[in-house]
Scaffold this active site. Structure first.
Site, PDB file in Angstrom:
ATOM      1  N   CYS A  95       0.819  -1.226   0.000  1.00  0.00           N
ATOM      2  CA  CYS A  95       0.000   0.000   0.000  1.00  0.00           C
ATOM      3  C   CYS A  95       0.849   1.271   0.000  1.00  0.00           C
ATOM      4  O   CYS A  95       0.337   2.357  -0.275  1.00  0.00           O
ATOM      5  CB  CYS A  95      -0.939   0.009   1.196  1.00  0.00           C
ATOM      6  SG  CYS A  95      -2.023  -1.413   1.225  1.00  0.00           S
ATOM      7  N   HIS A 135      -3.146   7.361   2.850  1.00  0.00           N
ATOM      8  CA  HIS A 135      -3.609   6.079   2.299  1.00  0.00           C
ATOM      9  C   HIS A 135      -4.952   5.747   2.948  1.00  0.00           C
ATOM     10  O   HIS A 135      -5.121   5.900   4.158  1.00  0.00           O
ATOM     11  CB  HIS A 135      -2.576   4.992   2.605  1.00  0.00           C
ATOM     12  CG  HIS A 135      -3.079   3.608   2.378  1.00  0.00           C
ATOM     13  ND1 HIS A 135      -3.734   3.234   1.225  1.00  0.00           N
ATOM     14  CD2 HIS A 135      -3.049   2.495   3.170  1.00  0.00           C
ATOM     15  CE1 HIS A 135      -4.065   1.963   1.304  1.00  0.00           C
ATOM     16  NE2 HIS A 135      -3.676   1.497   2.482  1.00  0.00           N
ATOM     17  N   ASN A 149     -10.232   0.040   0.682  1.00  0.00           N
ATOM     18  CA  ASN A 149      -8.775   0.125   0.630  1.00  0.00           C
ATOM     19  C   ASN A 149      -8.306  -0.351  -0.757  1.00  0.00           C
ATOM     20  O   ASN A 149      -8.389  -1.529  -1.064  1.00  0.00           O
ATOM     21  CB  ASN A 149      -8.193  -0.758   1.745  1.00  0.00           C
ATOM     22  CG  ASN A 149      -6.674  -0.730   1.795  1.00  0.00           C
ATOM     23  OD1 ASN A 149      -6.021  -0.250   0.879  1.00  0.00           O
ATOM     24  ND2 ASN A 149      -6.121  -1.271   2.864  1.00  0.00           N
TER      25      ASN A 149
HETATM   26  O1  UT7 Z   1      -3.654  -1.025   3.852  1.00  0.00           O
HETATM   27  C1  UT7 Z   1      -2.663  -1.832   4.397  1.00  0.00           C
HETATM   28  C2  UT7 Z   1      -2.656  -1.853   5.850  1.00  0.00           C
HETATM   29  N1  UT7 Z   1      -3.897  -2.315   6.389  1.00  0.00           N
HETATM   30  C3  UT7 Z   1      -4.452  -1.683   7.386  1.00  0.00           C
HETATM   31  O2  UT7 Z   1      -3.950  -0.652   7.755  1.00  0.00           O
HETATM   32  C4  UT7 Z   1      -5.634  -2.292   8.080  1.00  0.00           C
HETATM   33  C5  UT7 Z   1      -5.409  -2.246   9.562  1.00  0.00           C
HETATM   34  N2  UT7 Z   1      -6.438  -2.903  10.369  1.00  0.00           N
HETATM   35  C6  UT7 Z   1      -7.693  -2.456  10.464  1.00  0.00           C
HETATM   36  O3  UT7 Z   1      -8.104  -1.540   9.780  1.00  0.00           O
HETATM   37  C7  UT7 Z   1      -8.593  -3.097  11.516  1.00  0.00           C
HETATM   38  O4  UT7 Z   1      -7.795  -3.870  12.380  1.00  0.00           O
HETATM   39  C8  UT7 Z   1      -9.719  -3.987  10.908  1.00  0.00           C
HETATM   40  C9  UT7 Z   1     -10.774  -3.117  10.275  1.00  0.00           C
HETATM   41  C10 UT7 Z   1      -9.135  -4.947   9.892  1.00  0.00           C
HETATM   42  C11 UT7 Z   1     -10.395  -4.786  12.019  1.00  0.00           C
HETATM   43  O5  UT7 Z   1     -10.855  -3.926  13.063  1.00  0.00           O
HETATM   44  P1  UT7 Z   1     -10.525  -4.253  14.589  1.00  0.00           P
HETATM   45  O6  UT7 Z   1     -11.203  -3.236  15.392  1.00  0.00           O
HETATM   46  O7  UT7 Z   1      -9.023  -4.343  14.708  1.00  0.00           O
HETATM   47  O8  UT7 Z   1     -11.244  -5.633  14.793  1.00  0.00           O
HETATM   48  P2  UT7 Z   1     -10.620  -7.046  15.238  1.00  0.00           P
HETATM   49  O9  UT7 Z   1      -9.740  -7.600  14.164  1.00  0.00           O
HETATM   50  O10 UT7 Z   1     -10.025  -6.917  16.606  1.00  0.00           O
HETATM   51  O11 UT7 Z   1     -11.917  -7.934  15.331  1.00  0.00           O
HETATM   52  C12 UT7 Z   1     -12.960  -7.644  16.276  1.00  0.00           C
HETATM   53  C13 UT7 Z   1     -14.065  -8.661  16.114  1.00  0.00           C
HETATM   54  C14 UT7 Z   1     -13.588 -10.120  16.088  1.00  0.00           C
HETATM   55  O12 UT7 Z   1     -14.535 -10.911  16.772  1.00  0.00           O
HETATM   56  P3  UT7 Z   1     -14.273 -11.365  18.310  1.00  0.00           P
HETATM   57  O13 UT7 Z   1     -12.997 -12.134  18.279  1.00  0.00           O
HETATM   58  O14 UT7 Z   1     -14.165 -10.057  19.071  1.00  0.00           O
HETATM   59  O15 UT7 Z   1     -15.484 -12.158  18.625  1.00  0.00           O
HETATM   60  C15 UT7 Z   1     -13.634 -10.471  14.624  1.00  0.00           C
HETATM   61  O16 UT7 Z   1     -13.812 -11.845  14.386  1.00  0.00           O
HETATM   62  O17 UT7 Z   1     -14.751  -8.459  14.863  1.00  0.00           O
HETATM   63  C16 UT7 Z   1     -14.854  -9.700  14.157  1.00  0.00           C
HETATM   64  N3  UT7 Z   1     -14.849  -9.432  12.728  1.00  0.00           N
HETATM   65  C17 UT7 Z   1     -15.965  -9.153  12.027  1.00  0.00           C
HETATM   66  N4  UT7 Z   1     -17.253  -9.076  12.382  1.00  0.00           N
HETATM   67  C18 UT7 Z   1     -18.149  -8.759  11.415  1.00  0.00           C
HETATM   68  C19 UT7 Z   1     -13.786  -9.368  11.891  1.00  0.00           C
HETATM   69  N5  UT7 Z   1     -14.184  -9.067  10.653  1.00  0.00           N
HETATM   70  C20 UT7 Z   1     -15.544  -8.923  10.705  1.00  0.00           C
HETATM   71  C21 UT7 Z   1     -16.516  -8.598   9.756  1.00  0.00           C
HETATM   72  N6  UT7 Z   1     -17.814  -8.532  10.147  1.00  0.00           N
HETATM   73  N7  UT7 Z   1     -16.214  -8.343   8.463  1.00  0.00           N
END
Ligand code: UT7
Length: 321
Positions: free
Chosen positions: A111, A247, A277
């Site tokens: 990215c 980004h 993204n």
């Molecule tokens: O561009 C290159 C670099 N990339 C980035 O910069 C992306 C960086 N990361 C992020 O933007 C965020 O970490 C995400 C948007 C990917 C995820 O957000 P988060 O607040 O970090 O959520 P998490 O990964 O801690 O997940 C929280 C919960 C989990 O469930 P439990 O374990 O709390 O029960 C996930 O399984 O959300 C769940 N989850 C979803 N739920 C509904 C993960 N994906 C989804 C989804 N829909 N699509």
């Protein structure tokens, strides 16, 4: 000799996929996606591949510069979703579509690819080697994500952005500074394991994988440091910046970095809600959108930042011409 951004262009495929559409594909919902990322829709390429998107963005940038393809001395293309893994490069395919025989190379900085391409173009131009370099960030990430993995497939979109970087003797127009970084100790955080020689055919892990939460934390920390550093070493503050063009991965990352440098909300460019993204394409797409709606104008100073797999990250201070 200095290097300036002469023009910008972009292209997105027609098909739009909404969060509601995604609810029918994976166990997710509009509320989760909106709250955690800010994304509402993304564009998806159906019959087009990355070089098609790149070519159309390049034509748009050429048109905006009132230039012909044969005025371009080199093409540098950043992508994580090339037409072919290994070879030929997508840049070579785009050069062929443009009908030019010129040096053409892909770079792999995920990215952060657009900022790496910008840095390379600036160096080539300042060395006196070339006058006009076409840099492109182009992606069809929809073709490398696992549509059964809700933690990644809801985040990405397809698109391309292109810019022409040209030689100038006028310092006022010139790219001021670029900061690029990489730390390979995070290589497993954002990875497509099964598309190279290491695991090759031995694994079915051919899709993009991301440790989202860990990536988020490193992104906020490193990006905040990079933008603080580049402002400080150029004796600038957020008040000197007309537009912060980060980004577009997640509005929460953009917000956190903007707060770290006291950047007012009205100066932060947000397009993630429309396009998701789009990796290396997100910055030129965002600049193009702001130019088209008359917000970014000639002479405006932009602060760019990006973070991606590797990990790679960086920032740039670029006047718009
Ligand atoms: O561009 C290159 C670099 N990339 C980035 O910069 C992306 C960086 N990361 C992020 O933007 C965020 O970490 C995400 C948007 C990917 C995820 O957000 P988060 O607040 O970090 O959520 P998490 O990964 O801690 O997940 C929280 C919960 C989990 O469930 P439990 O374990 O709390 O029960 C996930 O399984 O959300 C769940 N989850 C979803 N739920 C509904 C993960 N994906 C989804 C989804 N829909 N699509």
């Amino acid at each position: 000799m200095f290097a300036k951004m002469t023009s910008i262009g972009a292209y997105v495929p027609e098909k739009i996929l909404t969060n509601k559409d995604l609810e029918k594909i994976v166990d997710t919902d509009d509320e989760w996606i909106t709250k955690r990322t800010g994304i509402k829709t993304r564009h998806i390429a159906k019959d087009e591949v990355t070089s098609d998107l790149a070519y159309k963005a390049a034509l748009n940038a050429l048109k905006n510069a009132n230039m012909q393809p044969d005025e371009i001395d080199m093409i540098i293309l950043a992508t994580i979703s090339p037409d072919y893994f290994t070879m030929p490069s997508t840049a070579c395919v785009v050069a062929d579509k443009l009908g030019i025989v010129r040096p053409a190379v892909d770079i792999a900085a995920a990215c952060t690819g657009f900022i790496y391409a910008l840095a390379q173009a600036k160096a080539f131009i300042q060395s006196g080697m070339y006058k006009n370099i076409l840099i492109i960030g182009a992606e069809t990430i929809s073709k490398i994500v696992n549509w059964k993995d809700r933690t990644t497939c809801v985040l990405f979109g397809d698109g391309a952005g292109a810019a022409i970087i040209s030689a100038t003797e006028n310092k006022e127009e010139a790219i001021i500074d670029i900061d690029i970084n990489a730390d390979g100790k995070y290589q497993d955080y954002l990875i497509t394991p099964g598309r190279g020689v290491k695991y090759g055919c031995e694994t079915d892990r051919i899709w993009l994988e991301m440790k989202g939460n860990e990536t988020f934390k490193v992104a906020v920390k490193t990006l905040s440091q990079s933008v603080r550093d580049i402002l400080k070493r150029n004796n600038l503050t957020s008040e000197d910046i007309d537009w912060f063009v980060p980004h577009q991965a997640n509005y929460r990352i953009i917000d956190a970095v903007a707060r770290a440098i006291k950047m007012p909300k009205e100066k932060s460019v947000l397009t993630v809600h429309k396009y998701g993204n789009t990796s290396s394409a997100s910055i030129p797409m965002a600049i193009n959108e702001m130019v088209n709606i008359g917000k970014i104008k000639k002479g405006d100073l932009m602060l760019l930042d990006a973070f991606g797999g590797g990990f790679t990250w960086g920032s740039a201070l670029v006047p718009f011409n």
